[in-house]
Design an enzyme around this catalytic site. Structure first.
Site, PDB file in Angstrom:
ATOM      1  N   THR A   1      -8.867 -35.354 -45.085  1.00 29.17           N
ATOM      2  CA  THR A   1      -9.741 -36.001 -46.072  1.00 29.17           C
ATOM      3  C   THR A   1     -11.085 -35.290 -46.086  1.00 29.17           C
ATOM      4  O   THR A   1     -11.572 -34.847 -45.051  1.00 29.17           O
ATOM      5  CB  THR A   1      -9.945 -37.496 -45.739  1.00 29.17           C
ATOM      6  OG1 THR A   1     -10.348 -37.630 -44.368  1.00 29.17           O
ATOM      7  CG2 THR A   1      -8.662 -38.284 -45.968  1.00 29.17           C
TER       8      THR A   1
ATOM      9  N   TYR B   1      -7.034 -25.605 -48.792  1.00 21.42           N
ATOM     10  CA  TYR B   1      -7.096 -25.534 -50.240  1.00 21.42           C
ATOM     11  C   TYR B   1      -7.219 -24.058 -50.611  1.00 21.42           C
ATOM     12  O   TYR B   1      -8.148 -23.378 -50.159  1.00 21.42           O
ATOM     13  CB  TYR B   1      -8.311 -26.286 -50.782  1.00 21.42           C
ATOM     14  CG  TYR B   1      -8.177 -27.789 -50.798  1.00 21.42           C
ATOM     15  CD1 TYR B   1      -7.073 -28.405 -51.383  1.00 21.42           C
ATOM     16  CD2 TYR B   1      -9.171 -28.596 -50.244  1.00 21.42           C
ATOM     17  CE1 TYR B   1      -6.959 -29.782 -51.413  1.00 21.42           C
ATOM     18  CE2 TYR B   1      -9.062 -29.976 -50.267  1.00 21.42           C
ATOM     19  CZ  TYR B   1      -7.953 -30.571 -50.859  1.00 21.42           C
ATOM     20  OH  TYR B   1      -7.844 -31.935 -50.888  1.00 21.42           O
TER      21      TYR B   1
ATOM     22  N   LYS C   1       1.844 -29.563 -48.621  1.00 22.17           N
ATOM     23  CA  LYS C   1       1.513 -30.946 -48.942  1.00 22.17           C
ATOM     24  C   LYS C   1       1.351 -31.118 -50.450  1.00 22.17           C
ATOM     25  O   LYS C   1       0.777 -30.263 -51.115  1.00 22.17           O
ATOM     26  CB  LYS C   1       0.207 -31.345 -48.238  1.00 22.17           C
ATOM     27  CG  LYS C   1      -0.309 -32.734 -48.556  1.00 22.17           C
ATOM     28  CD  LYS C   1      -1.592 -33.012 -47.785  1.00 22.17           C
ATOM     29  CE  LYS C   1      -2.200 -34.333 -48.156  1.00 22.17           C
ATOM     30  NZ  LYS C   1      -2.761 -34.329 -49.528  1.00 22.17           N
TER      31      LYS C   1
ATOM     32  N   SER D   1       3.413 -36.340 -51.075  1.00 19.65           N
ATOM     33  CA  SER D   1       2.102 -36.916 -51.346  1.00 19.65           C
ATOM     34  C   SER D   1       1.786 -36.863 -52.827  1.00 19.65           C
ATOM     35  O   SER D   1       2.168 -35.911 -53.516  1.00 19.65           O
ATOM     36  CB  SER D   1       1.020 -36.137 -50.578  1.00 19.65           C
ATOM     37  OG  SER D   1      -0.279 -36.581 -50.923  1.00 19.65           O
TER      38      SER D   1
ATOM     39  N   HIS E   1      -1.495 -37.376 -53.385  1.00 21.10           N
ATOM     40  CA  HIS E   1      -2.926 -37.250 -53.095  1.00 21.10           C
ATOM     41  C   HIS E   1      -3.621 -38.606 -53.147  1.00 21.10           C
ATOM     42  O   HIS E   1      -4.767 -38.725 -53.576  1.00 21.10           O
ATOM     43  CB  HIS E   1      -3.597 -36.273 -54.079  1.00 21.10           C
ATOM     44  CG  HIS E   1      -4.748 -35.516 -53.473  1.00 21.10           C
ATOM     45  ND1 HIS E   1      -4.598 -34.354 -52.757  1.00 21.10           N
ATOM     46  CD2 HIS E   1      -6.081 -35.776 -53.457  1.00 21.10           C
ATOM     47  CE1 HIS E   1      -5.772 -33.917 -52.354  1.00 21.10           C
ATOM     48  NE2 HIS E   1      -6.700 -34.776 -52.754  1.00 21.10           N
TER      49      HIS E   1
ATOM     50  N   ARG F   1      -5.324 -39.887 -56.372  1.00 20.88           N
ATOM     51  CA  ARG F   1      -6.628 -39.340 -56.765  1.00 20.88           C
ATOM     52  C   ARG F   1      -6.515 -38.152 -57.718  1.00 20.88           C
ATOM     53  O   ARG F   1      -7.535 -37.615 -58.153  1.00 20.88           O
ATOM     54  CB  ARG F   1      -7.409 -38.916 -55.518  1.00 20.88           C
ATOM     55  CG  ARG F   1      -7.778 -40.086 -54.627  1.00 20.88           C
ATOM     56  CD  ARG F   1      -8.259 -39.628 -53.252  1.00 20.88           C
ATOM     57  NE  ARG F   1      -9.553 -38.981 -53.268  1.00 20.88           N
ATOM     58  CZ  ARG F   1     -10.724 -39.623 -53.283  1.00 20.88           C
ATOM     59  NH1 ARG F   1     -10.751 -40.939 -53.333  1.00 20.88           N
ATOM     60  NH2 ARG F   1     -11.862 -38.957 -53.263  1.00 20.88           N
TER      61      ARG F   1
ATOM     62  N   ARG G   1      -0.880 -48.934 -45.353  1.00 15.12           N
ATOM     63  CA  ARG G   1      -1.896 -49.835 -44.810  1.00 15.12           C
ATOM     64  C   ARG G   1      -1.368 -50.707 -43.678  1.00 15.12           C
ATOM     65  O   ARG G   1      -2.143 -51.328 -42.955  1.00 15.12           O
ATOM     66  CB  ARG G   1      -2.425 -50.769 -45.908  1.00 15.12           C
ATOM     67  CG  ARG G   1      -3.072 -50.067 -47.094  1.00 15.12           C
ATOM     68  CD  ARG G   1      -4.414 -49.446 -46.748  1.00 15.12           C
ATOM     69  NE  ARG G   1      -5.044 -48.914 -47.950  1.00 15.12           N
ATOM     70  CZ  ARG G   1      -4.818 -47.696 -48.433  1.00 15.12           C
ATOM     71  NH1 ARG G   1      -3.986 -46.877 -47.806  1.00 15.12           N
ATOM     72  NH2 ARG G   1      -5.423 -47.283 -49.538  1.00 15.12           N
TER      73      ARG G   1
END
Length: 378
Positions: free
Chosen positions: A80, A131, A250, A272, A274, A277, A307
């Protein structure tokens, strides 16, 4: 009396109370209408457990094996960015929390501490998410991660362009933070955050600042934060050639893409979207997990929306080898610093153990689809 913190949502609420709106919206928000963000949570309701009885569950094991190593829990801390805006030295605090309980920590390229600084902060196992902004810079960062002792490289494939995050646009969120009248007022209303912010170095993209950038094209890409939209299988193979350790990709949500990545030499995939987002209407990785697991034999990790320990158990039943936690541990960080991260990790470990007992399974390594039922055919 302060609210008792008994689940991740409680830490989210405390994080919301602690942070200025512009910072909380960056942490909590998603792309466009945030339908993908909501889907990442509601998707777990599609599965129900089928508990097994007459099983000895007096001893339960939540450890998992991945890449020939035993981890103390079946989850990792996901990569993150801009964690320093939540708490000073946030990247290092997350890494230390992961090291204490023997789970992987994945550092983002967009971290506020450099590859080298985080490597020196603790002795736990560290992974690095890359990235690909520019091929030359990517290769440079790969070499830095290798030299600093990172054991796994994660290539992010799901940020060809930045997602349209409307909360951030309305808040004019950017680095460095612009001290608008609204932010100053919000800072006054959140004095503890403001004091920490004032007393520490302002968050910056540390890996870009410390890079030795001599190429004008690279500098231009960095200034505009443009990703390499030409990144393809051949460029992935080039990174495979220069990275001698475990390599993951990813951002996968399709089984055919997972197969292609494996053919390029990667050791596993991270499913994923993301965290909702990037592409608002993207499929949840939970919806495609079982299909991907049926098509590849390599390890599968997954993130986006986790969660609860029961969420993690459902993913493991469907074929995931490990879950990556993004916002869950960040809520802990924003709420109470490293103590909050430690507490969220412990809550989830206890939740996983309790769920194993409830469904009659003594070990996460014995989980399968036999413990689940779904409203549609799997």
């Amino acid at each position: 009396m302060s609210r008792q913190l008994i689940n991740v949502e409680d830490y989210r609420q405390l994080a919301k109370a602690n942070l200025p709106r512009i910072i909380f919206d960056y942490l909590d928000g998603g792309a466009e209408d945030e339908k993908g963000l909501r889907c990442n949570r509601t998707v777990f309701d599609q599965w129900r457990f089928k508990p097994q009885r007459l099983v000895d569950i007096s001893q339960r094991d939540i450890s998992c094996k991945l890449f020939n190593k035993i981890w103390d829990a079946p989850f990792a801390i996901a990569p993150t960015g801009l964690n320093g805006s939540l708490w000073p030295n946030g990247d290092a605090l997350l890494a230390k929390s992961a090291a204490k309980v023997n789970i992987p920590f994945i550092l983002s390229t967009a971290s506020n501490m450099s590859i080298e600084e985080v490597a020196k902060s603790c002795d736990g196992e560290k992974w690095f998410q890359l990235y690909v902004v520019h091929q030359a810079l990517a290769e440079q960062m790969v070499q830095r991660a290798l030299k600093a002792g990172y054991t796994t490289l994660v290539i992010a494939l799901d940020v060809g362009v930045n997602g349209y995050r409307e909360r951030d646009i309305r808040n004019a969120f950017a680095l460095p933070l612009s001290f608008s009248p609204s932010l100053v007022l919000d800072g006054i209303l959140h004095p503890a955050w403001s004091w920490r912010f004032i007393c520490n170095a302002k968050p910056q993209l540390a890996n870009f600042i410390t890079s030795e950038i001599n190429n004008l094209e690279v500098q231009a890409a960095l200034m505009s934060r443009q990703m390499d939209t030409s990144f393809n299988h051949e460029k992935l193979k080039k990174i495979r050639d220069i990275w001698p350790h475990t390599l993951l990709v990813k951002g996968i949500v399709r089984s055919d893409d997972a197969l292609k990545a494996i053919e390029c030499g990667v050791d596993g995939v991270i499913l994923s979207n993301h965290g909702g987002r990037q592409l608002d209407c993207c499929i949840s990785p939970m919806e495609t997990l079982h299909n991907v697991a049926a098509h590849i034999d390599s390890p599968i990790l997954i993130d986006s929306g986790f969660r609860r320990g029961s969420d993690i158990i459902k993913a493991l039943c469907l074929g995931a080898n490990m879950v990556c936690l993004g916002r869950a541990t960040l809520y802990g960080l924003a709420a109470k610093g490293q103590v909050g991260v430690d507490e969220v990790i412990q809550l989830l470990k206890q939740d996983i153990d309790r769920t194993l007992a409830q469904i009659g399974c003594p070990s996460v390594r014995q989980l399968s689809t036999d413990y689940l039922t779904h409203e549609y055919s799997m």
